[in-house]
Design an enzyme around this catalytic site. Structure first.
Site, mmCIF file in Angstrom:
data_model
loop_
_atom_site.group_PDB
_atom_site.id
_atom_site.type_symbol
_atom_site.label_atom_id
_atom_site.label_comp_id
_atom_site.label_asym_id
_atom_site.label_seq_id
_atom_site.Cartn_x
_atom_site.Cartn_y
_atom_site.Cartn_z
ATOM 1 N N ARG A 210 24.185 -42.308 -6.816
ATOM 2 C CA ARG A 210 24.378 -41.326 -7.895
ATOM 3 C C ARG A 210 23.053 -40.684 -8.304
ATOM 4 O O ARG A 210 23.034 -39.538 -8.770
ATOM 5 C CB ARG A 210 25.074 -41.966 -9.098
ATOM 6 C CG ARG A 210 25.580 -40.938 -10.100
ATOM 7 C CD ARG A 210 26.351 -41.567 -11.235
ATOM 8 N NE ARG A 210 27.767 -41.657 -11.007
ATOM 9 C CZ ARG A 210 28.664 -40.744 -11.395
ATOM 10 N NH1 ARG A 210 28.253 -39.634 -11.986
ATOM 11 N NH2 ARG A 210 29.935 -40.927 -11.190
ATOM 12 N N GLU B 115 28.478 -40.488 -20.832
ATOM 13 C CA GLU B 115 27.194 -40.476 -20.146
ATOM 14 C C GLU B 115 26.440 -39.147 -20.174
ATOM 15 O O GLU B 115 25.213 -39.138 -20.341
ATOM 16 C CB GLU B 115 27.391 -40.896 -18.680
ATOM 17 C CG GLU B 115 27.831 -42.328 -18.522
ATOM 18 C CD GLU B 115 28.220 -42.661 -17.089
ATOM 19 O OE1 GLU B 115 27.755 -43.680 -16.579
ATOM 20 O OE2 GLU B 115 28.973 -41.869 -16.486
#
Length: 774
Positions: free
Chosen positions: A320, A725
């Protein structure tokens, strides 16, 4: 029948968190608050005093003889498989048999009548070691030839050599990005109660009940159906309770079944911090080619991460980081590679953003480098490199996903105007030009953050809804509540579906007994997945009610409408309670299991191509700081934040999430420094040595808004977007503002290249380096 309060229950309303009053009055029940049955025992971990060593002998005789000790567990006492790796890599033992690989690694557990007795007894172990060389950071580990903990990823698009060849300018550099401790208010805790046969019930502070269930079953050598994991709420998680709770759940369950008595384990904060993983530290080597207009032509990056001694979730975390190394910017030619490096430290794990922040900050560093090299406003460089709109050829990511919903330019434009960025920057530069001890800086940075688990199979959720004969509703889903308001949002979805007051809905604890095989509450997907699963269950029940009413009252199904706390059937309007009572009498099934899986996503890791994300969330922040160039100290004067949550399910909760994420992101980049000594001992292992932001560290003027004009173009729950997030990365605006203030001491001729966290010491050293021309 309860007299329900007439509170609007529909989605998109600003309703209070369902446990808010319980939180502030102390009535909210956490795992450690559960009443302990008679005979409850307490466990504590005994840990390694070496960083990398072979165990020659382990004498636990004094531990066993200590006052209050009932039993001691080692690797030899594990009835099933001695492995709790979340990915099945068989590289993370509950207790090692021969080799310890980080300082503070659990090597046994003491079970005693009291927690204090277990804690004191654990210190009496006599262990002999044969020490081995250790490496603590990714650079040293790579130099020592240590392996990677998982297969690296490469993302590539275009021709990098051609891109650099066509670039008028090139810059290369290295950035070290520190890790971060989760510092949840409620520490790790598990409480196991043995049942008949192979059964065991585990109350656990976990974001991933199904994983805790499967790991406990794995370690005990029993089927998953014999293990029930319950979670009412957590006092924070941030990723630290996604996989790191496993050892605590397994130790409590092992001891409970072995001794046939309830067992609780709750480490103190020091052991919690030394024995559990953190945000991954990264050392990132980057090179960027660009033109005199500031536009990027080519990017190459190597992302080396301190992963720790085992793989844990380091594969997807480092993946990621690459996915977000572009942030909001288009790179015509790009090559990115990860290096998930094994180190002799605790195994790092999930943390809010899951590697994304480490990728985003390097994108921002490159924009900053270009701006200093060309003497441009960094915002102009950022604007020049934004992804374009569909069809303009500038909307393909390094992993070959098209950016089809880009609203970065509008978000940035609104923040730029609302914060008066241009005028304030000019004023700050004029003030800095006068010299003086206090220098100011300002920066405006965006974020584009992909939403979905990058492992496709995790993008699923279940729910269970019961409508009782009196019209009350019980809601259960696979998500976990850690203070973020997930339960409230999902209840709002159900209340709107039935058109009833939210007070009618009882949200029950998350349990593997009701909804099986759930994914972790992580990746910002809690509301997306569980909201849709709950809506599916509600619609099933509504469909049965409509069919029943149509048949009983001889009307068409289109003549039936759910109204606030009532139902219109033809020309008659009856209370919701009456319809439910009638349906129950007619033997209509008033319970349903809902399910949802995210559509359209796919990912080919070997090829480095696909659509790993269902959609993107966007945001931008403008922050101003003041830096004392004699001490390196700084304060945040003002931050203006605009964040995109689509059509918000609950604006009050979402604003709270944005505010909290921003401050936590600032902490990561400024004060939260993890430090190991040369012997491999974590020295920042308690609140006394590890500094999280205080209330006094927040921006003195803090303006947070949601982009209320935004609506998700994809068919998400009520057209909302994830919020957990993405806003974390907006704290980068503070880091960049500090960098500008530091750069002013050398008239902005050079990028300060601050490493993170930018502690006052690092800021002061950067000031001295720039002043001396070094």
């Amino acid at each position: 029948m309860k007299d329900y309060q007439p509170v609007a229950g529909a989605a998109h309303q600003e309703l209070a968190h369902d446990s808010a009053i319980k939180h502030v009055t102390g009535r909210a029940e956490y795992t450690d608050d559960i009443a302990e049955p008679v005979g409850t025992l307490h466990a504590y971990l005994g840990v390694s005093g070496e960083t990398h060593a072979r165990i020659l002998s382990m004498d636990l005789s004094e531990v066993r003889r200590a006052r209050g000790v009932v039993d001691v567990l080692t690797a030899d006492d594990i009835p099933g498989v001695n492995d709790i790796s979340p990915n099945g890599n068989d590289d993370e033992p509950v207790f090692p048999k021969e080799l310890v690989e980080y300082h503070g690694q659990p090597i046994f557990a003491v079970i005693a009548e009291t927690r204090d007795a277990a804690r004191r007894a654990a210190e009496l172990a006599k262990v002999e070691y044969e020490t081995r060389p250790h490496a603590l950071d990714p650079v040293a580990a790579e130099a020592a030839g240590m392996p990677m903990v998982t297969t690296p990823l490469k993302l590539e698009r275009g021709d990098v050599a051609e891109g650099f060849g066509a670039s008028a300018r090139r810059i290369s550099g290295r950035m070290t990005v520190g890790g971060q401790d989760h510092m949840y208010l409620e520490g790790q805790v598990s409480f196991a109660i043995p049942g008949e046969d192979e059964d065991v019930i585990v109350h656990c502070s976990t974001q991933h009940p199904s994983e805790a269930q499967h790991m406990v079953a794995h370690v005990l050598g029993i089927p998953s159906h014999s293990v029930t994991v319950n979670v009412r709420r957590m006092g924070g998680g941030f990723g630290g309770k996604e996989s790191q709770m496993t050892i605590f759940a397994c130790v409590a369950a092992m001891a409970a079944k072995r001794l046939n008595r309830p067992v609780k384990i709750r480490p103190d904060r020091d052991q919690d911090m030394t024995a559990t993983g953190k945000r991954h530290d990264f050392v990132i080597d980057y090179e960027v080619g660009f033109g005199d207009d500031g536009r990027v032509q080519a990017v190459e990056g190597k992302f080396a991460a301190r992963c720790g001694y085992s793989s844990d979730l380091s594969g997807p975390v480092t993946d990621r980081a690459l996915f977000h190394a572009d942030n909001a910017y288009y790179y015509p030619h790009v090559r990115l590679v990860s290096r998930p490096q094994k180190t002799n430290t605790v195994s790092n794990t999930a943390f809010r953003g899951f590697g994304g922040p480490q990728g985003v900050i390097v994108a921002e560093r490159m924009m900053e480098e270009i701006a200093y090299a060309l003497g441009m406003d960094p915002l102009d460089v950022r604007l020049a490199n934004l992804y374009g709109e569909t069809g303009d050829g500038r909307n393909l990511t390094p992993y070959h996903q098209e950016v089809k919903d880009n609203i970065s330019r509008r978000i940035i434009s609104e923040v730029e105007a609302g914060s008066d960025y241009r005028a304030r920057r000019a004023e700050i530069m004029a003030e800095n030009a006068k010299g003086g001890v206090i220098r100011r800086g300002i920066a405006l940075t965006p974020v584009k953050f992909g939403i979905s688990f990058t492992k496709t199979s995790y993008n699923q959720a279940g729910s269970l809804i019961h409508v009782y004969a009196d019209g009350s509703i019980q809601l259960n889903h696979g998500g976990t509540e850690m203070g973020q308001g997930l339960n409230t949002k999902v209840a709002q979805v159900v209340a709107e579906a039935f058109q009833v007051d939210i007070g009618r809905i009882k949200i029950t604890r998350t349990t593997t007994e009701k909804v099986p095989n759930t994914s972790a509450t992580a990746a910002s997907s809690g509301s997306d997945l569980n909201g849709m699963a709950a809506l599916d269950a509600a619609e099933q029940i509504k469909s049965r009610l409509v069919q029943f009413a149509a048949a009983k009252w001889n009307v068409g199904e289109t003549e039936i409408e759910f109204l606030p706390n009532s139902v219109r059937i033809g020309a008659e309007v009856m209370p919701f309670d009456r319809l439910i009572a009638e349906a129950y009498t007619a033997r209509v099934h008033l319970s349903a299991a809902g399910f949802y899986k995210t559509p359209k996503i796919h990912w080919d890791r070997a090829a480095g191509q696909g659509r790993p994300f269902y959609y993107y969330a966007y945001g931008a922040a403008c922050s101003e700081v003041a830096v004392d160039t004699l001490t390196g100290e700084y304060r945040i004067e003002r931050s203006d934040v605009l964040h995109d949550v689509g059509r918000s399910l609950n604006p009050a909760i979402d604003r709270g999430q944005v505010e909290g994420a921003f401050v936590q992101g600032v902490g990561w980049l400024t004060t939260e420094e993890l430090w190991w000594d040369d012997k491999g001992r974590l020295r920042t292992h308690a609140p006394s040595t590890y500094k999280i932001p205080l209330a006094s560290d927040r921006p003195r003027q803090f303006n947070v808004k949601l982009a209320d004009w935004s609506e998700n173009r994809e068919m998400t729950i009520k057209r909302s977007k994830a919020v957990g997030e993405p806003p974390f990365m907006l704290g980068i605006s503070v880091f960049e503002a500090i960098s500008m203030a530091v750069a002013s001491v050398a008239d902005y001729r050079e990028c300060p290249r601050l490493d993170a966290p930018a502690t006052p010491e690092r800021v002061l050293m950067a000031v001295h380096r720039l002043k001396s021309g070094g």
